[in-house]
Design a protein around this motif. Structure first.
Motif, PDB file in Angstrom:
ATOM      1  N   UNK A 200      39.942 -45.402  85.034  1.00 38.39           N
ATOM      2  CA  UNK A 200      39.796 -44.254  83.839  1.00 38.39           C
ATOM      3  C   UNK A 200      38.949 -43.281  84.532  1.00 38.39           C
ATOM      4  N   UNK A 201      38.974 -41.175  84.791  1.00 39.34           N
ATOM      5  CA  UNK A 201      38.008 -41.115  84.702  1.00 39.34           C
ATOM      6  C   UNK A 201      37.819 -40.599  83.210  1.00 39.34           C
ATOM      7  N   UNK A 202      36.331 -40.922  82.791  1.00 37.01           N
ATOM      8  CA  UNK A 202      35.885 -40.325  81.800  1.00 37.01           C
ATOM      9  C   UNK A 202      34.747 -39.229  81.587  1.00 37.01           C
ATOM     10  N   UNK A 203      34.993 -38.806  83.059  1.00 39.89           N
ATOM     11  CA  UNK A 203      34.117 -37.310  83.293  1.00 39.89           C
ATOM     12  C   UNK A 203      35.128 -36.521  82.875  1.00 39.89           C
ATOM     13  N   UNK A 204      36.534 -36.758  82.878  1.00 34.04           N
ATOM     14  CA  UNK A 204      37.024 -35.678  82.425  1.00 34.04           C
ATOM     15  C   UNK A 204      38.131 -34.889  81.319  1.00 34.04           C
ATOM     16  N   UNK A 205      37.333 -36.226  80.468  1.00 31.17           N
ATOM     17  CA  UNK A 205      38.336 -36.831  79.335  1.00 31.17           C
ATOM     18  C   UNK A 205      37.345 -35.671  78.238  1.00 31.17           C
ATOM     19  N   UNK A 206      37.587 -35.252  77.038  1.00 28.13           N
ATOM     20  CA  UNK A 206      37.101 -34.056  76.220  1.00 28.13           C
ATOM     21  C   UNK A 206      37.530 -35.238  75.313  1.00 28.13           C
ATOM     22  N   UNK A 207      36.941 -36.598  74.876  1.00 27.50           N
ATOM     23  CA  UNK A 207      36.866 -36.770  73.367  1.00 27.50           C
ATOM     24  C   UNK A 207      37.023 -38.127  73.468  1.00 27.50           C
ATOM     25  N   UNK A 208      36.057 -38.748  73.704  1.00 21.52           N
ATOM     26  CA  UNK A 208      35.204 -40.140  73.761  1.00 21.52           C
ATOM     27  C   UNK A 208      34.804 -40.906  72.665  1.00 21.52           C
ATOM     28  N   UNK A 209      35.346 -42.017  72.130  1.00 25.12           N
ATOM     29  CA  UNK A 209      35.160 -42.784  71.172  1.00 25.12           C
ATOM     30  C   UNK A 209      34.609 -44.421  72.106  1.00 25.12           C
ATOM     31  N   UNK A 210      32.993 -44.330  71.923  1.00 27.81           N
ATOM     32  CA  UNK A 210      32.534 -45.285  72.652  1.00 27.81           C
ATOM     33  C   UNK A 210      31.917 -46.130  71.408  1.00 27.81           C
ATOM     34  N   UNK A 211      31.539 -47.621  71.747  1.00 27.10           N
ATOM     35  CA  UNK A 211      31.135 -48.960  70.987  1.00 27.10           C
ATOM     36  C   UNK A 211      29.792 -49.738  71.162  1.00 27.10           C
ATOM     37  N   UNK A 229      42.700 -43.061  70.078  1.00 23.87           N
ATOM     38  CA  UNK A 229      44.156 -42.955  69.822  1.00 23.87           C
ATOM     39  C   UNK A 229      44.468 -42.014  68.798  1.00 23.87           C
ATOM     40  N   UNK A 230      44.269 -41.838  67.522  1.00 21.20           N
ATOM     41  CA  UNK A 230      44.148 -40.474  66.581  1.00 21.20           C
ATOM     42  C   UNK A 230      43.704 -39.325  66.781  1.00 21.20           C
ATOM     43  N   UNK A 231      42.791 -39.251  67.239  1.00 21.84           N
ATOM     44  CA  UNK A 231      41.985 -37.979  67.954  1.00 21.84           C
ATOM     45  C   UNK A 231      42.703 -37.340  69.682  1.00 21.84           C
ATOM     46  N   UNK A 232      43.760 -38.209  70.123  1.00 19.63           N
ATOM     47  CA  UNK A 232      44.173 -37.919  70.998  1.00 19.63           C
ATOM     48  C   UNK A 232      43.282 -38.368  72.193  1.00 19.63           C
ATOM     49  N   UNK A 233      41.728 -39.277  72.767  1.00 21.31           N
ATOM     50  CA  UNK A 233      40.485 -39.477  73.137  1.00 21.31           C
ATOM     51  C   UNK A 233      40.808 -40.514  73.959  1.00 21.31           C
ATOM     52  N   UNK A 234      39.314 -40.987  74.379  1.00 18.08           N
ATOM     53  CA  UNK A 234      39.195 -41.841  75.696  1.00 18.08           C
ATOM     54  C   UNK A 234      38.348 -42.978  74.696  1.00 18.08           C
ATOM     55  N   UNK A 235      38.494 -44.837  75.221  1.00 21.26           N
ATOM     56  CA  UNK A 235      37.220 -45.467  74.347  1.00 21.26           C
ATOM     57  C   UNK A 235      36.430 -45.629  75.877  1.00 21.26           C
ATOM     58  N   UNK A 236      35.106 -45.900  74.894  1.00 21.25           N
ATOM     59  CA  UNK A 236      34.406 -46.119  76.024  1.00 21.25           C
ATOM     60  C   UNK A 236      33.386 -47.135  75.417  1.00 21.25           C
ATOM     61  N   UNK A 237      32.378 -47.788  75.705  1.00 23.62           N
ATOM     62  CA  UNK A 237      31.458 -47.602  75.556  1.00 23.62           C
ATOM     63  C   UNK A 237      30.323 -48.416  76.309  1.00 23.62           C
ATOM     64  N   UNK A 238      29.248 -48.611  75.797  1.00 22.35           N
ATOM     65  CA  UNK A 238      27.676 -48.889  76.263  1.00 22.35           C
ATOM     66  C   UNK A 238      27.748 -50.290  77.164  1.00 22.35           C
TER      67      UNK A 238
END
Length: 325
Positions: A200-211, A229-238
């Motif tokens: 996934x190219x997170x640089x193009x994501x408008x919503x990110x949920x990061x853990x 998923x509820x927000x229509x975003x991408x999952x990310x992490x540290x």
């Protein structure tokens, strides 16, 4: 006569890379301080639509540098076309978005003018008629202000998230067609690189949920994934989450991962080490959830929620679902 800033906007197959708009916003801000003018250029073939899109921003002129040999990107083609154009156009500063493509050709372009490229700049300073570009050093632990010597042209690329694309000023610029001057192209381009399906190219994501570490166990990532998923975003992490193999490495945000600038960034259980912050501080809105009221992430957050993410995240997901119903 005022000096000129030239922004090289990146496009691929007629689609403008949105990081180019961030670079345009940075150029416009510099122009206001310096009194210089801003022009933009796109390189390729069949550029009418993408040039028209760039022309909707507040620049003096947009140049569509075209030739059939530039339909597919090659460093030889782009460098020869841009060198000829820059030599004739004589900008003081050439600004580019810090993308993989720019990393490939821009150092060679700068060297062809006997100059250097200040790459991955996070900003600039213009004081007393002197222009400095800011770069992070040692994984974000230090910031260095870099000055360029000589008469120019000076070259710099701006990191994704250094400026906000939504702040680019709107305008109606004229478009000028330029027949590109290209030399011998020594490379034969292959088919465009296609990332693996799970990438996934997170640089193009408008919503990110990061853990972060606060998620405690791999199975708990499902809570964040449901919220994404509820927000229509991408999952990310540290980084610790990806190092542990709980999420793939392409989901990592930070100095050793991806740099992102979404409209909304939710940081769940992330303490806020500088290596992570340098990768996400360009987000338009940052919501941080952490049970530690002294967590460094709160220093950059627009909304700081002190509490247990295991209580907050499920409730937040449910409320969003209700609002959508």
């Amino acid at each position: 006569m005022a000096e000129k800033i030239l922004v090289i906007a990146e496009q691929r197959e007629g689609k403008l890379n949105r990081v180019s708009l961030e670079t345009l916003a940075g150029a416009q801000a510099l122009a206001k301080q310096s009194g210089w003018t801003v022009e933009a250029a796109v390189v390729g073939a069949n550029l009418a639509s993408v040039a028209a899109e760039v022309a909707k921003t507040a620049v003096s002129k947009v140049y569509a540098i075209e030739d059939a040999s530039l339909a597919q990107y090659t460093p030889d083609g782009f460098v020869s076309a841009l060198k000829a154009f820059i030599t004739a156009n004589k900008p003081k500063v050439v600004l580019l978005p810090h993308t993989y493509q720019v990393r490939d050709f821009a150092p060679k372009l700068a060297a062809s003018f006997g100059s250097v490229l200040v790459s991955d700049a996070t900003g600039y300073k213009y004081e007393g008629g002197k222009l400095l570009f800011t770069r992070l050093m040692f994984q974000g632990k230090f910031a260095a202000d870099v000055a360029l010597a000589g008469d120019g042209p000076w070259f710099a690329s701006f990191q994704a998230g250094a400026f906000r694309a939504d702040l680019v000023e709107i305008g109606n610029a004229p478009v000028e067609q330029v027949n590109a001057v290209t030399g011998a192209i020594r490379t034969k381009p292959e088919a465009p690189f296609q990332e693996a399906k799970q990438a996934v190219d997170l640089s193009q994501a408008e919503i990110i949920v990061s853990v972060g570490r606060g998620i405690k166990e791999q199975k708990n990532i499902a809570l964040a994934q449901e919220l994404a998923n509820t927000l229509g975003g991408e999952i990310a992490a540290s980084r610790p989450i990806c190092d542990a193999g709980w999420l793939p490495m392409e989901r990592q945000v930070g100095s050793s991962g991806q740099t992102v600038s979404p409209k909304l960034y939710l940081a769940l259980g992330i303490s806020g080490a500088i290596q992570h912050i340098v990768g996400m501080k360009g987000a338009r809105n940052i919501i941080a959830v952490n049970k530690d009221a002294e967590a460094p992430i709160f220093e950059v957050a627009d909304v700081a929620v002190v509490g247990n993410l295991f209580d907050i995240v499920p409730a937040l997901s449910e409320e969003i679902k209700k609002a959508k119903a």
